[in-house]
Design an enzyme around this catalytic site. Structure first.
Site, short mmCIF file in Angstrom:
data_model
loop_
_atom_site.label_atom_id
_atom_site.label_comp_id
_atom_site.label_asym_id
_atom_site.label_seq_id
_atom_site.Cartn_x
_atom_site.Cartn_y
_atom_site.Cartn_z
N TYR A 214 0.87 -1.46 0.05
CA TYR A 214 -0.33 -0.35 -0.31
C TYR A 214 0.51 1.22 0.07
CZ TYR A 214 -4.00 -3.24 1.13
OH TYR A 214 -4.56 -4.50 0.66
N ARG B 110 2.63 -0.60 10.73
CA ARG B 110 2.58 -2.41 10.41
C ARG B 110 4.10 -2.13 9.27
NH1 ARG B 110 -1.84 -7.18 9.10
NH2 ARG B 110 -0.50 -7.24 11.35
N GLY C 298 -5.02 -13.53 13.31
CA GLY C 298 -5.81 -12.89 12.25
C GLY C 298 -6.75 -14.26 12.15
#
Length: 366
Positions: free
Chosen positions: A187, A235, A333
């Site tokens: 990203y 992160r 997760g």
């Protein structure tokens, strides 16, 4: 003092009751494509707090509509996003957990359909939009046409930085105790970090110092407005998993972790990959990304705490990585999707029932 999965972790004025964090997991479930949290988000996040997790982190939450992965992403770019989140954060705290929000901008990987709808790039006629990137090189979707990718100007960089700042202020107003800057998984901020995607020739590209400049500016700007008593996370992708070319790797991640700590980061959430579809993941077995967190924890001069992700599914496994000093927190997760009450079950499996508070409504079962 020995440390295990149920030893509290103090970060600034926040005490996390145990070393389990619900990893950010995109839900792609906003109705009307407006970024507002729904009953689905409330159920998803609240149930993991009931399940005993120390930190319950939202999915990647868009700081700007242009930075959404999909049109249905959760958002924090507008003031009317705050109100539906307050009920969620209040409830998470009532269960003894810490609410966190991941602040994100998807960069050139924005404007895609949801995974169960193909996760394909969306064009404007399909409800998509033009996207921003470190350069004008689009994400390589193969035969599918990507949305138009615009190389960020200095004005764009300033605008996006302000979007992160405004989003952090809204997240704090909504009651979140942890903010996490998303600089991983291909990203926007990761696109600046990696030489795979950052071929700029200005002060925001080139060598290591140029490539880390924009992510560090965002971190410093968020830290400026994020309350002093609240911890700030980042992160990162520790490696691009692209050994066949000049790419981001663990050595650079160690250096960046120290610089991020200098800029105000209190905790590094260590993941990997996502920058390019050519990545070659060496393994996907149990704890396959833990070694990256272990190296960063061992080799940073700042000794910034780190969290490990990737294939952590068993209580004994999560406990061992904390107990053996490989990481300071187990970030889980998919196992939380299978078992929202992972932490309560882990306490029973490890003989640490004394360290958790089971809701009285569930005592007969857990």
């Amino acid at each position: 003092m020995s440390v295990d999965l149920f030893t509290p972790l103090s970060l600034r004025a926040t005490t996390v009751p145990n070393r389990v964090m619900v990893s950010p997991m995109c839900q792609y479930s906003c109705e009307n494509r407006d970024g507002r949290a729904t009953d689905w988000h409330a159920q998803h996040l609240m149930s993991r707090a009931v399940g005993g997790a120390g930190i319950v982190m939202t999915e990647a939450t868009a700081v700007d509509p242009q930075g959404r992965i999909s049109p249905e992403d959760l958002g924090i770019w507008a003031d009317d996003h705050i109100e539906p989140l307050v009920e969620i954060t209040d409830f998470i705290r009532e269960q003894g957990s810490v609410p966190g929000m991941q602040l994100a901008h998807a960069g050139r990987k924005a404007s895609t359909s949801r995974p169960w709808e193909g996760h394909d790039p969306l064009q404007p006629e399909d409800g998509g939009w033009d996207v921003l990137g470190s350069t004008d090189e689009p994400y390589p979707y193969g035969e599918q046409t990507p949305p138009e990718t615009n190389r960020m100007s200095h004005d764009d960089i300033e605008t996006v930085t302000e979007a992160f700042v405004d989003a952090a202020e809204r997240a704090s107003e909504a009651g979140f105790e942890v903010a996490e800057v998303h600089a991983a998984h291909g990203y926007l901020l990761h696109e600046f970090l990696s030489p795979v995607t950052n071929t700029r020739d200005d002060e925001y590209g080139g060598d290591f110092e140029g490539r880390i400049r924009f992510p560090l500016e965002v971190i410093a700007a968020v830290r400026e407005v994020w309350p002093d008593e609240k911890p700030l996370f980042v992160r990162i992708s520790a490696t691009d998993w692209l050994d066949d070319r000049d790419s981001w790797d663990v050595d650079q991640s160690i250096r960046f972790a120290d610089r991020a700590a200098e800029a105000g980061v209190d905790f590094v959430d260590v993941s990997a990959g996502g920058i390019h579809p050519d990545q070659e993941i060496p393994s996907t077995g149990p704890g396959y990304q833990v070694p990256y967190a272990q190296r960063i924890k061992a080799e940073t001069e700042s000794a910034v705490p780190v969290g490990a992700v990737g294939g952590i599914t068993a209580p004994e496994q999560a406990d061992a990585l904390v107990r053996n000093g490989r990481a300071d927190m187990a970030i889980i997760g998919r196992e939380h999707l299978r078992d929202p009450y992972f932490t309560l079950h882990a306490a029973r499996a490890l003989g640490r029932e004394d360290a958790v508070s089971v809701p009285p409504q569930y005592e007969r079962a857990l």
